[in-house]
Write an enzyme that holds these catalytic residues in place. Structure first.
Site, mmCIF file in Angstrom:
data_model
loop_
_atom_site.group_PDB
_atom_site.id
_atom_site.type_symbol
_atom_site.label_atom_id
_atom_site.label_comp_id
_atom_site.label_asym_id
_atom_site.label_seq_id
_atom_site.Cartn_x
_atom_site.Cartn_y
_atom_site.Cartn_z
ATOM 1 N N GLU A 1 -33.005 17.960 -12.930
ATOM 2 C CA GLU A 1 -33.623 18.406 -14.189
ATOM 3 C C GLU A 1 -32.915 19.631 -14.768
ATOM 4 N N TYR B 1 -9.374 16.780 -2.100
ATOM 5 C CA TYR B 1 -10.755 16.495 -1.720
ATOM 6 C C TYR B 1 -10.885 16.026 -0.273
ATOM 7 N N ASP C 1 -5.272 1.840 -5.140
ATOM 8 C CA ASP C 1 -4.527 3.080 -4.895
ATOM 9 C C ASP C 1 -3.021 2.952 -5.109
ATOM 10 N N PRO D 1 -16.947 6.238 6.764
ATOM 11 C CA PRO D 1 -17.074 7.190 7.874
ATOM 12 C C PRO D 1 -17.185 8.631 7.385
ATOM 13 N N LYS D 2 -16.526 8.930 6.276
ATOM 14 C CA LYS D 2 -16.613 10.284 5.722
ATOM 15 C C LYS D 2 -18.058 10.633 5.340
ATOM 16 N N CYS E 1 -11.473 2.382 2.616
ATOM 17 C CA CYS E 1 -12.821 2.878 2.346
ATOM 18 C C CYS E 1 -13.757 2.618 3.522
ATOM 19 N N GLU F 1 -13.308 17.913 2.353
ATOM 20 C CA GLU F 1 -14.431 17.172 2.946
ATOM 21 C C GLU F 1 -14.360 17.200 4.474
ATOM 22 N N THR G 1 -12.702 3.859 -4.634
ATOM 23 C CA THR G 1 -13.115 2.496 -4.312
ATOM 24 C C THR G 1 -13.722 1.723 -5.492
ATOM 25 N N HIS H 1 -39.779 17.150 -12.571
ATOM 26 C CA HIS H 1 -39.988 18.384 -11.832
ATOM 27 C C HIS H 1 -40.668 18.118 -10.496
ATOM 28 N N VAL I 1 -13.301 2.013 -8.549
ATOM 29 C CA VAL I 1 -12.254 1.755 -9.546
ATOM 30 C C VAL I 1 -11.466 0.512 -9.125
ATOM 31 N N CYS J 1 -14.239 6.437 2.641
ATOM 32 C CA CYS J 1 -15.573 6.752 2.102
ATOM 33 C C CYS J 1 -16.693 6.628 3.138
HETATM 34 P P1 FAD Z 1 -7.166 -0.125 0.658
HETATM 35 O O1 FAD Z 1 -8.643 -0.071 0.745
HETATM 36 O O2 FAD Z 1 -6.396 0.975 1.286
HETATM 37 O O3 FAD Z 1 -6.722 -1.533 1.301
HETATM 38 C C1 FAD Z 1 -5.392 -1.940 1.398
HETATM 39 C C2 FAD Z 1 -5.234 -2.814 2.613
HETATM 40 O O4 FAD Z 1 -4.007 -3.538 2.529
HETATM 41 C C3 FAD Z 1 -5.149 -2.028 3.915
HETATM 42 O O5 FAD Z 1 -5.950 -2.617 4.907
HETATM 43 C C4 FAD Z 1 -3.671 -2.113 4.277
HETATM 44 O O6 FAD Z 1 -3.432 -1.961 5.651
HETATM 45 C C5 FAD Z 1 -3.341 -3.495 3.774
HETATM 46 N N1 FAD Z 1 -1.915 -3.739 3.516
HETATM 47 C C6 FAD Z 1 -1.022 -2.886 2.941
HETATM 48 N N2 FAD Z 1 0.181 -3.480 2.835
HETATM 49 C C7 FAD Z 1 0.037 -4.724 3.331
HETATM 50 C C8 FAD Z 1 0.938 -5.828 3.484
HETATM 51 N N3 FAD Z 1 2.209 -5.738 3.085
HETATM 52 N N4 FAD Z 1 0.466 -6.968 4.041
HETATM 53 C C9 FAD Z 1 -0.828 -7.078 4.458
HETATM 54 N N5 FAD Z 1 -1.712 -6.064 4.328
HETATM 55 C C10 FAD Z 1 -1.283 -4.904 3.773
HETATM 56 N N6 FAD Z 1 -13.132 6.611 -2.636
HETATM 57 C C11 FAD Z 1 -14.359 6.697 -3.187
HETATM 58 O O7 FAD Z 1 -14.616 6.030 -4.187
HETATM 59 N N7 FAD Z 1 -15.331 7.506 -2.656
HETATM 60 C C12 FAD Z 1 -15.116 8.245 -1.552
HETATM 61 O O8 FAD Z 1 -16.014 8.949 -1.095
HETATM 62 C C13 FAD Z 1 -13.841 8.158 -0.928
HETATM 63 N N8 FAD Z 1 -13.606 8.852 0.201
HETATM 64 C C14 FAD Z 1 -12.397 8.718 0.817
HETATM 65 C C15 FAD Z 1 -12.189 9.423 1.984
HETATM 66 C C16 FAD Z 1 -10.994 9.323 2.642
HETATM 67 C C17 FAD Z 1 -10.781 10.083 3.927
HETATM 68 C C18 FAD Z 1 -9.959 8.486 2.110
HETATM 69 C C19 FAD Z 1 -8.646 8.361 2.824
HETATM 70 C C20 FAD Z 1 -10.154 7.790 0.936
HETATM 71 C C21 FAD Z 1 -11.376 7.899 0.278
HETATM 72 N N9 FAD Z 1 -11.629 7.211 -0.920
HETATM 73 C C22 FAD Z 1 -12.851 7.321 -1.513
HETATM 74 C C23 FAD Z 1 -10.581 6.396 -1.570
HETATM 75 C C24 FAD Z 1 -10.762 4.903 -1.283
HETATM 76 O O9 FAD Z 1 -10.837 4.686 0.098
HETATM 77 C C25 FAD Z 1 -9.591 4.137 -1.888
HETATM 78 O O10 FAD Z 1 -9.471 4.457 -3.257
HETATM 79 C C26 FAD Z 1 -9.737 2.628 -1.759
HETATM 80 O O11 FAD Z 1 -9.918 2.239 -0.427
HETATM 81 C C27 FAD Z 1 -8.500 1.933 -2.342
HETATM 82 O O12 FAD Z 1 -8.619 0.556 -2.214
HETATM 83 P P2 FAD Z 1 -7.341 -0.387 -2.258
HETATM 84 O O13 FAD Z 1 -7.867 -1.772 -2.390
HETATM 85 O O14 FAD Z 1 -6.354 0.097 -3.243
HETATM 86 O O15 FAD Z 1 -6.632 -0.209 -0.846
HETATM 87 P P1 NA7 Z 2 -4.347 15.374 -2.776
HETATM 88 O O1 NA7 Z 2 -5.564 15.357 -3.588
HETATM 89 O O2 NA7 Z 2 -3.046 14.966 -3.365
HETATM 90 O O3 NA7 Z 2 -4.223 16.833 -2.147
HETATM 91 C C1 NA7 Z 2 -3.206 17.189 -1.292
HETATM 92 C C2 NA7 Z 2 -3.349 18.637 -0.908
HETATM 93 O O4 NA7 Z 2 -2.347 18.972 0.047
HETATM 94 C C3 NA7 Z 2 -3.158 19.573 -2.072
HETATM 95 O O5 NA7 Z 2 -3.974 20.702 -1.850
HETATM 96 C C4 NA7 Z 2 -1.673 19.914 -1.973
HETATM 97 O O6 NA7 Z 2 -1.357 21.148 -2.527
HETATM 98 C C5 NA7 Z 2 -1.485 19.970 -0.485
HETATM 99 N N1 NA7 Z 2 -0.124 19.669 -0.042
HETATM 100 C C6 NA7 Z 2 0.685 18.671 -0.478
HETATM 101 N N2 NA7 Z 2 1.844 18.672 0.207
HETATM 102 C C7 NA7 Z 2 1.764 19.697 1.078
HETATM 103 C C8 NA7 Z 2 2.648 20.204 2.071
HETATM 104 N N3 NA7 Z 2 3.843 19.633 2.290
HETATM 105 N N4 NA7 Z 2 2.247 21.262 2.802
HETATM 106 C C9 NA7 Z 2 1.040 21.827 2.590
HETATM 107 N N5 NA7 Z 2 0.154 21.392 1.672
HETATM 108 C C10 NA7 Z 2 0.522 20.340 0.925
HETATM 109 O O7 NA7 Z 2 -4.470 14.486 -1.464
HETATM 110 P P2 NA7 Z 2 -5.572 14.129 -0.409
HETATM 111 O O8 NA7 Z 2 -4.925 14.083 0.938
HETATM 112 O O9 NA7 Z 2 -6.807 14.949 -0.576
HETATM 113 O O10 NA7 Z 2 -5.790 12.631 -0.794
HETATM 114 C C11 NA7 Z 2 -6.556 12.282 -1.835
HETATM 115 C C12 NA7 Z 2 -5.871 11.191 -2.552
HETATM 116 O O11 NA7 Z 2 -6.847 10.328 -3.012
HETATM 117 C C13 NA7 Z 2 -5.138 11.767 -3.715
HETATM 118 O O12 NA7 Z 2 -3.920 11.118 -3.893
HETATM 119 C C14 NA7 Z 2 -6.102 11.609 -4.869
HETATM 120 O O13 NA7 Z 2 -5.483 11.168 -6.059
HETATM 121 C C15 NA7 Z 2 -7.101 10.587 -4.382
HETATM 122 P P3 NA7 Z 2 -0.835 21.322 -4.060
HETATM 123 O O14 NA7 Z 2 -2.064 21.350 -4.921
HETATM 124 O O15 NA7 Z 2 0.054 20.126 -4.349
HETATM 125 O O16 NA7 Z 2 -0.098 22.594 -4.020
#
Ligand code: FAD
Ligand code: NA7
Length: 488
Positions: free
Chosen positions: A469, A196, A326, A60-61, A53, A200, A335, A464, A337, A58
């Protein structure tokens, strides 16, 4: 059984869920260590403490989304009287943008480290794996090794992006792990995937001035309300994002001039191969949990489709091992959650709390240029659960006041409430496409969790002039067939 351990809790993963759990646990006197380790991406991108995140999700996005909204605001501002000498010269400086974003991230990394030190959570920058259920082995960054003996373990390893199995993908492609710190301008970009994250990234890249196309394999935003998803797509297409629907990538080749030649085929006609030359190909095709390095079998932890299943107390199939975030099977990957569940685990383990994590009706927002916020059921899920005859959908298009002056398109400003048809009409889902959707849906999420009905919503006096609203003015049902477009 009176056995004593070196630690009360070892958390594997210092991201949203792991850090929240560790910080909560020390409040109750537990001795806690957090392991965090980031493997570099194929391009070599790496980052500090805090997980997805903060570093590549979240935060940088949202900042890049904001950069894109500001571009739109600069454009609009002229209609409001701001004089910009040479509007055609207004453009983004990618280096400045990524520097600003990365500086913010580094400050968060630093504050996180200080916070852990203050709270007496031991932070270990190393990769952890199981020796057995009570012993976690760590390979530290400096290659030294240790074994931590612990009563409880929380797995909070999160996930990383997938690459497709096609020639050139890993060698020449990037993912969301690279985009926020990319050293060169992305330029013309092809985004693969219409979840998503794909939308985004496509949205902010277009908003800050690059040519962007999206390859959509099947549908847009699987899992979200599909009427809203189609409107998100249309609103992005109106801003110039191109969509190739029913397309899957075939190959990526690097040309002599450094540009990438990308080929893709269409599902319904695989011999129909198209190609384009781009500067960047960004894969956003889903993510996998980081379970493979943890030697889960040594602790006896079961894995289902690459994820870990837990009971209502977030406990895995092994008694002293819990999991959060995750890595969880069939739970929202968000995040807040992960944070909520992480804190609840700590209170359960160290403060006898009986509280359980509620995964129902979690609100979320897609930060596409025109944001889509939702909470509760999609229209299709409401219908499949309750039957079409028992569902009433109230909807409207609306015109944000501030859009009139710069003549911004209002075509896709739309909202709906999905309710039960009987009685006071309990609301099951709320969907909003428009500016500040996340801010708006957050409040309505609390209302929905409190059991809000259409009767209450109609009795709520609006503020308003706001866009929020509009929810208090929903009168037209889909069933009535009345045109939901406002006259003025
Ligand atoms: P993470 O935050 O991924 O942390 C896990 C950490 O554990 C990582 O640093 C990893 O390297 C480390 N790790 C893994 N295995 C090991 C190991 N064996 N030993 C030591 N360290 C390890 N969520 C939102 O709510 N709002 C948003 O707007 C949003 N935007 C997102 C945009 C993007 C591009 C992405 C990719 C995700 C976004 N998310 C967003 C999802 C959110 O980032 C994740 O749901 C959240 O970070 C999950 O938290 P986590 O604790 O499960 O794991
Ligand atoms: P998502 O939400 O799982 O979406 C992945 C997208 O990429 C979705 O549109 C898929 O299409 C598509 N997809 C999956 N595999 C391929 C391949 N091999 N080629 C082309 N397109 C593909 O993942 P995000 O990356 O947005 O990550 C978000 C995660 O965070 C996700 O797991 C959410 O639960 C929360 P599809 O609809 O399967 O046909």
């Amino acid at each position: 059984n009176g056995e004593s351990y070196e630690y009360d809790l070892v958390v594997i993963g210092g991201g949203s869920g792991g850090l929240a759990c560790a910080k909560e646990a020390v409040q109750f006197g537990a001795k806690v260590a957090v392991l965090d380790f980031v493997k570099p991406t194929p391009l070599g991108t790496k980052w500090g403490l805090g997980g997805t995140c903060v570093n590549v999700g979240c935060i940088p996005k949202k900042l890049m989304h904001q950069a894109s909204l500001l571009g739109e605001a600069i454009h609009d501002s002229q209609a409001y009287g701001w004089e910009i000498e040479k509007p055609e010269n207004v453009k983004i400086n990618w280096t400045k943008l990524t520097e600003s974003v990365q500086n913010h991230i580094k400050s968060v990394n630093w504050v996180t480290r200080v916070d852990l030190r203050d709270k007496k959570v031991e932070y270990i920058n190393g990769l952890g794996y199981f020796k057995d259920p009570h012993n976690v082995h760590v390979v530290l960054k400096n290659k030294t090794e240790r074994t931590l003996n612990t009563k409880y373990v929380v797995i909070a390893c999160g996930g990383r992006p997938n690459y497709p199995d096609i020639p050139g993908a890993v060698e020449f492609g990037i993912t969301s792990d690279d985009i926020f710190s990319l050293e060169r301008e992305p330029g013309k970009t092809l985004v693969v995937g219409a979840g998503y994250i794909g939308l985004e990234c496509a949205g902010f890249l277009k908003g800050i001035g690059y040519d962007v196309s999206v390859l959509v394999r099947s549908i847009i935003l699987r899992g979200f309300d599909q009427q809203m998803a189609e409107l998100v797509k249309a609103s992005m297409a109106e801003k110039g994002v191109e969509f190739q629907v029913g397309a899957k990538p075939l190959s990526v080749e690097k040309q002599d001039n450094g540009k990438l030649l990308v080929k893709w085929a269409f599902n319904d006609n695989p011999s129909d191969v198209k190609q384009d030359v781009v500067d960047t190909i960004l894969f956003a095709i889903g993510r996998h949990a980081l379970v493979e390095d943890m030697q889960l079998d040594r602790a006896g932890i079961k894995v289902i489709n690459g994820k870990i299943d837990v009971d209502v107390n977030s406990k895995t199939n092994v008694d002293n091992i819990y999991a959060v975030g995750d890595v969880l099977y069939k739970k929202p990957e968000l995040t807040p959650v992960a944070i909520n569940a992480g804190r609840i685990i700590a209170r359960h383990l160290f403060n006898n709390s009986k509280e359980v994590m509620d995964y129902e009706d979690v609100a979320t927002t897609v930060f596409s240029p025109l944001e889509y916020g939702s909470v509760g059921l999609s229209e299709e899920n409401a219908i499949s659960r309750h039957g079409e005859d028992n569902i009433e959908v109230y909807h409207a298009y609306y015109k944000p006041t501030e859009f009139f002056v710069p003549q911004r398109s209002v075509r896709y400003c739309y909202l709906k409430a999905v309710a039960l048809r009987e009685g006071d009409q309990k609301i099951l889902g709320m969907h909003f496409l428009g500016p500040a959707a996340g801010e708006i849906i957050q409040g309505f999420a609390a209302a929905l969790k409190s059991g809000i009905t259409m009767k209450i919503l109609k009795n709520t006096v609006g503020i308003h002039p706001t866009v929020a609203e509009e929810f208090t003015r929903l009168l037209i049902t889909k069933r009535s067939g009345v045109d939901p477009t406002p006259a003025t």
